[in-house]
Each structure stands twice: as structure tokens, then as C-alpha cells.
Scaffold this active site. Structure first.
Site, mmCIF file in Angstrom:
data_model
loop_
_atom_site.group_PDB
_atom_site.id
_atom_site.type_symbol
_atom_site.label_atom_id
_atom_site.label_comp_id
_atom_site.label_asym_id
_atom_site.label_seq_id
_atom_site.Cartn_x
_atom_site.Cartn_y
_atom_site.Cartn_z
ATOM 1 N N TRP A 1 0.860 -1.191 0.000
ATOM 2 C CA TRP A 1 0.000 0.000 0.000
ATOM 3 C C TRP A 1 0.897 1.242 0.000
ATOM 4 C CZ3 TRP A 1 -1.889 2.714 4.881
ATOM 5 C CH2 TRP A 1 -2.855 3.692 4.574
ATOM 6 N N ASP B 1 -0.691 -5.644 9.392
ATOM 7 C CA ASP B 1 -1.671 -4.662 8.982
ATOM 8 C C ASP B 1 -2.910 -5.441 8.572
ATOM 9 O OD1 ASP B 1 -3.255 -2.732 7.897
ATOM 10 O OD2 ASP B 1 -1.762 -1.947 6.480
ATOM 11 N N LYS C 1 -13.200 -1.072 5.871
ATOM 12 C CA LYS C 1 -13.761 -1.925 4.815
ATOM 13 C C LYS C 1 -14.766 -2.925 5.366
ATOM 14 C CE LYS C 1 -10.101 -0.120 3.037
ATOM 15 N NZ LYS C 1 -9.461 0.277 1.837
HETATM 16 N N1 PGU Z 1 -3.650 -0.698 5.196
HETATM 17 C C1 PGU Z 1 -3.926 -1.147 3.972
HETATM 18 C C2 PGU Z 1 -3.248 -2.360 3.471
HETATM 19 C C3 PGU Z 1 -4.880 -0.469 3.193
HETATM 20 O O1 PGU Z 1 -5.165 -0.930 1.989
HETATM 21 C C4 PGU Z 1 -5.514 0.685 3.700
HETATM 22 C C5 PGU Z 1 -6.506 1.452 2.887
HETATM 23 C C6 PGU Z 1 -5.178 1.083 4.997
HETATM 24 C C7 PGU Z 1 -4.244 0.365 5.716
HETATM 25 C C8 PGU Z 1 -5.769 2.283 5.659
HETATM 26 O O2 PGU Z 1 -7.117 2.289 5.778
HETATM 27 P P1 PGU Z 1 -7.888 3.192 6.802
HETATM 28 O O3 PGU Z 1 -8.939 3.865 6.010
HETATM 29 O O4 PGU Z 1 -6.937 4.157 7.415
HETATM 30 O O5 PGU Z 1 -8.422 2.231 7.800
HETATM 31 N N2 PGU Z 1 -6.307 1.454 1.522
HETATM 32 C C9 PGU Z 1 -7.362 1.773 0.583
HETATM 33 C C10 PGU Z 1 -8.130 3.046 0.898
HETATM 34 C C11 PGU Z 1 -7.632 4.322 0.350
HETATM 35 C C12 PGU Z 1 -6.321 4.751 0.964
HETATM 36 O O6 PGU Z 1 -5.311 4.645 0.268
HETATM 37 O O7 PGU Z 1 -6.314 5.158 2.138
HETATM 38 C C13 PGU Z 1 -6.783 1.718 -0.829
HETATM 39 O O8 PGU Z 1 -7.500 2.034 -1.762
HETATM 40 O O9 PGU Z 1 -5.626 1.283 -0.973
#
Ligand code: PGU
Length: 422
Positions: free
Chosen positions: A151, A232, A268
Site C-alpha cells: 500500500w 496490517d 472496509k
Molecule cells: N492498510 C492497507 C493495506 C490499506 O489498503 C488501507 C486502505 C489502509 C491500511 C488504511 O485504511 P484506513 O482507512 O486508514 O483504515 N487502503 C485503501 C483506501 C484508500 C487509501 O489509500 O487510504 C486503498 O484504496 O488502498
């Protein structure tokens, strides 16, 4: 107080540009993920499709508030004894206990032995950041190894949190699968004590997870080298549709009695994106260590945001502690996971029926919210320009943003990109 003078131009009626102490500030680029939504919002096309951000949409392409969340909110609103006082620095006590139980398992010995320090934090991101800052202050080895790719926010969260960030091999573009050998080699040569970031399930962006047997080998390697695992968990329930199955990796590492970190997000799996609700749990070797660790987590949190917000955590606690609501949640969660899996099959079939060149079986093999398509940045730019399809430039698409109605449009775009753009 001094009166502020604003020069208004008699001709334009607008305030005139003045020298600013911020004249040197250069415009920052949009965020690689959240910026996709910004670009999407500006596009007037009626066929536009946002497959950038990992956020669940219904078959009608609408954001979903779970029924069980609506019910919990109603219960909270109807309860006139509820107040809006500050929460403690560590957050809502019930929420913390229930969150640890959700990820570690109801029968976890670590919980029974009071060895887990849990704090409520600002969704997954905030929990990762608090964990990073705690490690930077209190842990002897300041290097964290993150998977390549991962990410996009991970390197920034950990870097700004005070850790030095290195990568380990994870994905093999040739097989579109796990580079297990590379992973073992890189973690095997990491300095003893290093922190290792692991996606608990539904790896973002690749959709590729280790098998249980591979997890077991990773666990043995990590323990034998005294590396410190930092999970995570942003997609519990979204990978398999089962909360327990998706927690298996974490539970393997807790079952061996060793220490680990877990950041949880309810963005999510409960659809609570904007409520910013999550938790950081640090599994320690004894109750005494856990209570000292918790006391230090408070010192990290207090100057950062003082204490976490009450509403989202109350929703989660209401659902997790009520047997009926919990049961309903698991059904709604499974329905979201199943809809994503069905989108995988529909997209795969649509490409097959178009005779799109290439092997697209990874679309049905990959797990979780995303498909890592293998499309390159030129092909992505082409699909945005010609088809108004918005996705991250690494070729990741959020399957949760797709519906039966939009699959043909996406398949046309992929087909065109694969045949017309090298
Ligand atoms: N860890 C991972 C692996 C993730 O994919 C995401 C969110 C998070 C943590 C953080 O999510 P929180 O909203 O803080 O609980 N990834 C999504 C959402 C958009 C973003 O980049 O924040 C994504 O589209 O990759």
C-alpha cells in the site's frame, strides 16, 4: 486587534495578489490513490467508472452503509443516557477488548493472560502510525521491512513515524504470484530484530497471499531470527468472507507465544471508512510488560490527537457485543466478499469472450478487494483517456467498484489497451 486591510481591485472586484510568506511553496502532486477520486470527480462523462480507491460499492455503484450499522446507530441515538464526553486517551474500553478478541480469537491465551495492550486509533492508518512512533521511541531496531509492492502510504507512515524503511521481495510479475523464495531470502538476511510488516490477508495491491504452509515457514523464519512482526489487518473478512479464516496468519504468530503488533481497520469490513475507527494491539510476553507498553502508547497518542472519536467505536462495540447484530454483520460482510468474487468471474469471462490476448486467470486467483491486472501505466492512462476508467497507475483495480452493468465497459477498455497499447 489590528484591522485587516484587503485591497480590492476596482476593476475586477477581487482581492489583489500580494507577496506571501508562502510564495516558495510548490504545489504537491495529488495522492496516488485518493487523487484518482479527485480526477474522477472532475470528469463529466456519464460512463466514467472509479476503480481507484478501495471502497465497496453496491451493484448500483453506490456506497453501502451496512444494515447492521444503521441498526447500531439507531440504538445509540435512542439511548438518551449517552453523552459526548472525551474518551480516555486509549479509547473506548469495550471496543478495545472486543477488537482484540475479533482478530486474536475469543479463546486467545494472550487475551486470557492479559498480555495484549490495545488502543483505539484513527482507523488503520492512525493505528499504524501510533505503532511506528512507539517503536521509534522504545524499540532497539529502527528498521522496518515492508513488502515490495505494498500500500502506497506504508513507506510514508513508517518513515514519518521515525523508522527507516526497507523492502523485501513479495510479488513476482512473471507468475503474478508470490515470490516466496525472494521473500525468504530477504527476510533471512534482514538484521536480527528488524520489524517486518505483513498484510494479514488480502495483500494490497497484489491480491496475493501466502498459503497457510507458507505462512508457517514465514513464522518460523521470523521467530528464528527474532524479527518483530507487525500485521496490517485492513481487510479481515474481505478475503475469504470469514472473519476467522482471514485472521489465521495473525493467530499463528500469537499461538507461538511470541510478541507482535496488529493494526486493525473497520473501514472496509464494517464500511466505516469516514468514521476513522481502528485499533492497535501489541501482544506482549507478560501482563506487566503490556501494561507498561500501554502507558507509553498514551504518551504517543496524547500530543498527536489527544483521544480518539467516540461515534465509530461505539457503533463497532454495539455490533461486536450483541450476538444477533454480530451474526447479521457476518452475513452482510460475506455478501460483500461474495459480490467481489462474482465480479472477478464476470470480468474474467468478459475478457475470455472478447479473446483478449494474455492469461487473465489471475483475476479469479487473486484475493480481496483488488486485482493487480499487470496493465502498465501507459495502458492505464489510455483507459482513463478513452474509456473514462479511473484506477491507480500501477494497474490495480478495485473490484469492489465494479458491477454487472459496468463489467462490459471495463472489459472493452482492457481489451483495447491490451491490443492497441504496448
Ligand atoms: N492498510 C492497507 C493495506 C490499506 O489498503 C488501507 C486502505 C489502509 C491500511 C488504511 O485504511 P484506513 O482507512 O486508514 O483504515 N487502503 C485503501 C483506501 C484508500 C487509501 O489509500 O487510504 C486503498 O484504496 O488502498
Amino acid at each position: 486587534m489590528e484591522k485587516q486591510s484587503i485591497a480590492v481591485s476596482p476593476t475586477s472586484g477581487r482581492s489583489e495578489a500580494r507577496n506571501s510568506v508562502f510564495d516558495h511553496v510548490v504545489r504537491a502532486p495529488e495522492d496516488p490513490i485518493l487523487g484518482v477520486t479527485v480526477a474522477y470527480n472532475k470528469d463529466p462523462s456519464p460512463v466514467k467508472l472509479n476503480l481507484g480507491v478501495g471502497a465497496y460499492r453496491t451493484e448500483e455503484g453506490k456506497p453501502l452503509v451496512l444494515n447492521v450499522v444503521r441498526k447500531a446507530e439507531q440504538t445509540l441515538v435512542n439511548d438518551s443516557s449517552r453523552v459526548k464526553e472525551y474518551l480516555p486517551i486509549v479509547g473506548l474500553a469495550d471496543f478495545n477488548k472486543l477488537s482484540a478478541k475479533l482478530i486474536l480469537g475469543a479463546d486467545s491465551p494472550a487475551i486470557q493472560e492479559n498480555r495484549v495492550a490495545t488502543v483505539q486509533s484513527l482507523s488503520g492508518t492512525g493505528s499504524l502510525r501510533v505503532g511506528a512512533e512507539f517503536l521509534a521511541r522504545h524499540y532497539h531496531e529502527r528498521t522496518i521491512y515492508i513488502p515490495q509492492p505494498t500500500w502506497g502510504n506504508h513507506p510514508k507512515v513508517f518513515g514519518l513515524g521515525g523508522l527507516s524503511v526497507k523492502t523485501y521481495r513479495y510479488y513476482d510479475p512473471a507468475t503474478r504470484g508470490l515470490n516466496f523464495q525472494g521473500l525468504l531470502e530477504d527476510l533471512g538476511s534482514a538484521p536480527s530484530g528488524s520489524v517486518v510488516l505483513l498484510h494479514a490477508c488480502a495483500h494490497n495491491p497484489t491480491g496475493v497471499d501466502p498459503t497457510p504452509e507458507q505462512w508457517e515457514q514465514i513464522r518460523q523464519l521470523i521467530r528464528s531470527k527474532a524479527l518483530l512482526p507487525f500485521f496490517d489487518s485492513a481487510y479481515q473478512g474481505f478475503a475469504s468472507g470469514s472473519l476467522d479464516t482471514d485472521a489465521l496468519s495473525v493467530r499463528m504468530f500469537v499461538a507461538d507465544g511470541g510478541e507482535c503488533f496488529v493494526a486493525q481497520s473497520y473501514a472496509k469490513n464494517m464500511g466505516l471508512y469516514g468514521e476513522r475507527v481502528g485499533a492497535l494491539s501489541i501482544v506482549c510476553s507478560s501482563a506487566d510488560v503490556a501494561s507498561r507498553v500501554e502507558s507509553q502508547l498514551k504518551l504517543v497518542i496524547r500530543p498527536m490527537y489527544s483521544n480518539p472519536p467516540i461515534h465509530g467505536a461505539s457503533i463497532v462495540a454495539t455490533i461486536l457485543k450483541d450476538r444477533t447484530l454480530f451474526q447479521e454483520w457476518t452475513i452482510e460482510l460475506k455478501a460483500m466478499a461474495d459480490r467481489i468474487i462474482s465480479m472477478r468471474h464476470q470480468l474474467f469471462e468478459a475478457l475470455r469472450s472478447r479473446g483478449t490476448p494474455g492469461d487473465w486467470s489471475h483475476i479469479i486467483k487473486q484475493i480481496g478487494m483488488f486485482t493487480f491486472t499487470g496493465l502498465n501505466s501507459e495502458q492505464v492512462a489510455f483507459m482513463t483517456k478513452e474509456y473514462h476508467i479511473y484506477m491507480t497507475s500501477d494497474g490495480r483495480i478495485s473490484m469492489a467498484g465494479l458491477s454487472s452493468k459496468t463489467v462490459p465497459h471495463l472489459a472493452d477498455a482492457i481489451h483495447a489497451a491490451a491490443t492497441q497499447v504496448a
